[in-house]
Design a protein around this motif. Structure first.
Motif, PDB file in Angstrom:
ATOM      1  N   TRP A  63       0.834  -1.209   0.000  1.00 17.94           N
ATOM      2  CA  TRP A  63       0.000   0.000   0.000  1.00 17.94           C
ATOM      3  C   TRP A  63       0.864   1.253   0.000  1.00 17.94           C
ATOM      4  O   TRP A  63       0.488   2.276  -0.576  1.00 17.94           O
ATOM      5  CB  TRP A  63      -0.936  -0.014   1.208  1.00 17.94           C
ATOM      6  CG  TRP A  63      -1.985  -1.091   1.131  1.00 17.94           C
ATOM      7  CD1 TRP A  63      -2.399  -1.763   0.017  1.00 17.94           C
ATOM      8  CD2 TRP A  63      -2.748  -1.625   2.217  1.00 17.94           C
ATOM      9  NE1 TRP A  63      -3.377  -2.673   0.339  1.00 17.94           N
ATOM     10  CE2 TRP A  63      -3.618  -2.611   1.678  1.00 17.94           C
ATOM     11  CE3 TRP A  63      -2.792  -1.377   3.589  1.00 17.94           C
ATOM     12  CZ2 TRP A  63      -4.505  -3.334   2.464  1.00 17.94           C
ATOM     13  CZ3 TRP A  63      -3.680  -2.098   4.381  1.00 17.94           C
ATOM     14  CH2 TRP A  63      -4.535  -3.068   3.818  1.00 17.94           C
ATOM     15  N   GLN A  84       1.928   1.745  -3.522  1.00 17.05           N
ATOM     16  CA  GLN A  84       0.795   2.141  -4.350  1.00 17.05           C
ATOM     17  C   GLN A  84       0.263   3.531  -3.984  1.00 17.05           C
ATOM     18  O   GLN A  84      -0.767   3.956  -4.492  1.00 17.05           O
ATOM     19  CB  GLN A  84      -0.330   1.109  -4.212  1.00 17.05           C
ATOM     20  CG  GLN A  84       0.031  -0.255  -4.796  1.00 17.05           C
ATOM     21  CD  GLN A  84      -0.974  -1.336  -4.440  1.00 17.05           C
ATOM     22  OE1 GLN A  84      -1.688  -1.265  -3.443  1.00 17.05           O
ATOM     23  NE2 GLN A  84      -1.052  -2.366  -5.266  1.00 17.05           N
ATOM     24  N   ASN A  85       0.992   4.228  -3.107  1.00 13.48           N
ATOM     25  CA  ASN A  85       0.636   5.595  -2.707  1.00 13.48           C
ATOM     26  C   ASN A  85      -0.638   5.682  -1.881  1.00 13.48           C
ATOM     27  O   ASN A  85      -1.220   6.764  -1.747  1.00 13.48           O
ATOM     28  CB  ASN A  85       0.507   6.524  -3.934  1.00 13.48           C
ATOM     29  CG  ASN A  85       1.784   6.618  -4.720  1.00 13.48           C
ATOM     30  OD1 ASN A  85       2.869   6.643  -4.139  1.00 13.48           O
ATOM     31  ND2 ASN A  85       1.675   6.653  -6.037  1.00 13.48           N
ATOM     32  N   LEU A  86      -1.096   4.574  -1.323  1.00 13.42           N
ATOM     33  CA  LEU A  86      -2.290   4.614  -0.473  1.00 13.42           C
ATOM     34  C   LEU A  86      -1.933   5.055   0.943  1.00 13.42           C
ATOM     35  O   LEU A  86      -2.783   5.574   1.670  1.00 13.42           O
ATOM     36  CB  LEU A  86      -2.974   3.241  -0.438  1.00 13.42           C
ATOM     37  CG  LEU A  86      -3.458   2.711  -1.789  1.00 13.42           C
ATOM     38  CD1 LEU A  86      -4.147   1.367  -1.617  1.00 13.42           C
ATOM     39  CD2 LEU A  86      -4.398   3.699  -2.468  1.00 13.42           C
ATOM     40  N   GLU A 101      -6.805   3.379  -8.497  1.00 14.44           N
ATOM     41  CA  GLU A 101      -6.898   4.805  -8.793  1.00 14.44           C
ATOM     42  C   GLU A 101      -8.010   5.462  -7.968  1.00 14.44           C
ATOM     43  O   GLU A 101      -7.845   6.560  -7.425  1.00 14.44           O
ATOM     44  CB  GLU A 101      -7.168   5.031 -10.285  1.00 14.44           C
ATOM     45  CG  GLU A 101      -6.041   4.592 -11.194  1.00 14.44           C
ATOM     46  CD  GLU A 101      -6.057   3.094 -11.463  1.00 14.44           C
ATOM     47  OE1 GLU A 101      -7.002   2.404 -11.009  1.00 14.44           O
ATOM     48  OE2 GLU A 101      -5.124   2.604 -12.114  1.00 14.44           O
ATOM     49  N   ALA A 142      -6.916   5.792  -4.336  1.00 11.03           N
ATOM     50  CA  ALA A 142      -5.964   6.889  -4.156  1.00 11.03           C
ATOM     51  C   ALA A 142      -6.690   8.223  -4.089  1.00 11.03           C
ATOM     52  O   ALA A 142      -6.353   9.090  -3.283  1.00 11.03           O
ATOM     53  CB  ALA A 142      -4.941   6.893  -5.286  1.00 11.03           C
ATOM     54  N   SER A 188      -6.595  10.131  -0.618  1.00 13.87           N
ATOM     55  CA  SER A 188      -5.664  11.257  -0.645  1.00 13.87           C
ATOM     56  C   SER A 188      -6.154  12.362  -1.566  1.00 13.87           C
ATOM     57  O   SER A 188      -5.455  12.809  -2.461  1.00 13.87           O
ATOM     58  CB  SER A 188      -4.279  10.783  -1.103  1.00 13.87           C
ATOM     59  OG  SER A 188      -3.779   9.798  -0.238  1.00 13.87           O
ATOM     60  N   THR A 232      -4.434  14.159  -5.132  1.00 14.37           N
ATOM     61  CA  THR A 232      -4.839  13.617  -6.422  1.00 14.37           C
ATOM     62  C   THR A 232      -5.890  14.468  -7.112  1.00 14.37           C
ATOM     63  O   THR A 232      -5.986  14.454  -8.332  1.00 14.37           O
ATOM     64  CB  THR A 232      -5.373  12.185  -6.259  1.00 14.37           C
ATOM     65  OG1 THR A 232      -6.422  12.185  -5.283  1.00 14.37           O
ATOM     66  CG2 THR A 232      -4.274  11.241  -5.817  1.00 14.37           C
ATOM     67  N   ASP A 245      -3.170   7.341 -13.268  1.00 12.87           N
ATOM     68  CA  ASP A 245      -2.405   7.302 -12.029  1.00 12.87           C
ATOM     69  C   ASP A 245      -0.926   7.305 -12.379  1.00 12.87           C
ATOM     70  O   ASP A 245      -0.556   7.535 -13.524  1.00 12.87           O
ATOM     71  CB  ASP A 245      -2.775   6.071 -11.194  1.00 12.87           C
ATOM     72  CG  ASP A 245      -2.556   4.767 -11.957  1.00 12.87           C
ATOM     73  OD1 ASP A 245      -1.490   4.625 -12.592  1.00 12.87           O
ATOM     74  OD2 ASP A 245      -3.439   3.898 -11.933  1.00 12.87           O
ATOM     75  N   GLU A 265       5.865   6.229  -9.942  1.00 11.65           N
ATOM     76  CA  GLU A 265       5.352   6.016  -8.585  1.00 11.65           C
ATOM     77  C   GLU A 265       6.350   6.478  -7.537  1.00 11.65           C
ATOM     78  O   GLU A 265       5.976   7.120  -6.547  1.00 11.65           O
ATOM     79  CB  GLU A 265       5.010   4.543  -8.361  1.00 11.65           C
ATOM     80  CG  GLU A 265       3.673   4.128  -8.935  1.00 11.65           C
ATOM     81  CD  GLU A 265       3.256   2.741  -8.489  1.00 11.65           C
ATOM     82  OE1 GLU A 265       2.053   2.460  -8.531  1.00 11.65           O
ATOM     83  OE2 GLU A 265       4.123   1.945  -8.092  1.00 11.65           O
ATOM     84  N   ARG A 320       5.832   9.631  -4.914  1.00 15.57           N
ATOM     85  CA  ARG A 320       5.969   9.539  -3.460  1.00 15.57           C
ATOM     86  C   ARG A 320       6.870  10.655  -2.927  1.00 15.57           C
ATOM     87  O   ARG A 320       6.586  11.274  -1.906  1.00 15.57           O
ATOM     88  CB  ARG A 320       6.530   8.176  -3.063  1.00 15.57           C
ATOM     89  CG  ARG A 320       5.464   7.105  -2.956  1.00 15.57           C
ATOM     90  CD  ARG A 320       5.981   5.907  -2.178  1.00 15.57           C
ATOM     91  NE  ARG A 320       6.967   5.155  -2.925  1.00 15.57           N
ATOM     92  CZ  ARG A 320       6.662   4.202  -3.802  1.00 15.57           C
ATOM     93  NH1 ARG A 320       5.402   3.907  -4.040  1.00 15.57           N
ATOM     94  NH2 ARG A 320       7.602   3.546  -4.435  1.00 15.57           N
TER      95      ARG A 320
END
Length: 206
Positions: free
Chosen positions: A25, A28-30, A71, A74, A78, A82, A155, A193, A197
């Protein structure tokens, strides 16, 4: 009031998630990288989180992951980045972007602000300009290509390849899970990615 911390071990025990899930996660930028707090302990270094914030985020991911795409997750988790646009002056103040390049991309898009995805691509373009000493003509070709990519990139789960052969450069954006094979003599890869981050951590500090 100082926020209570929770260790990584306790987080995994309370939520039932695995070490692998947590770091997937993160990739995956979660879960923002800036939320992972490293502190010294008698065993070396240990990772902590702000308790309420991380528990809320993990429980939200668990509730939504089966009914939403990566997507969508995210964006739901966030939205501050996004779904947000950034004034050129704010990005320039960070010192991570090439100021001239930000203006060029914004002018090409006929905008006064850039979305997060556009800001990621502008950052990469600045790196390419510096690392490959791109002339103005080649830089404009690169920005033209990026202008065409932007509507198709939902994304940042892509890699940007920059290939050079006989002095001519070519950029290509490829999904992270797809191989990209080339006979070009030089190939440089930018993981969007990873770059996202880095930039998120900078922009979330405010």
């Amino acid at each position: 009031m100082e926020q209570e911390l929770i260790s990584k071990k306790e987080l995994l025990q309370l939520t039932g998630i695995s070490y692998g899930q947590l770091y997937r996660w993160k990739r995956q930028n979660l879960i923002p990288e800036s939320w992972f707090i490293k502190q010294s302990s008698f065993t070396g270094q240990e990772t902590f989180f702000h308790r309420d914030k991380i528990l809320t985020r993990v429980r939200g991911i668990l509730e939504l992951k089966d009914s939403h795409s990566l997507e969508e997750l995210a964006e739901l988790l966030s939205p501050e980045l996004t779904n947000k646009s950034f004034a050129l002056s704010r990005l320039q103040e960070k010192g991570l972007w090439d100021p001239d390049l930000l203006v060029r991309l914004a002018r090409r898009l006929n905008k006064l602000e850039l979305t997060f995805m556009e800001a990621v691509l502008a950052y990469v373009a600045g790196r390419l300009r510096e690392e490959h000493e791109l002339a103005d003509g080649r830089l404009e070709e690169l920005l033209e290509g990026m202008e065409g990519w932007i509507p198709q990139l939902g994304d940042t789960s892509y890699r940007l390849y920059y290939c050079v052969r006989d002095g001519a450069g070519m950029a290509a954006v490829v999904p992270k899970d797809s191989p990209f094979l080339t006979d070009a003599k030089v190939k440089q890869v930018y993981d969007l990615e990873e770059i996202a981050r880095l930039l998120k951590a900078e922009l979330e500090e405010e």
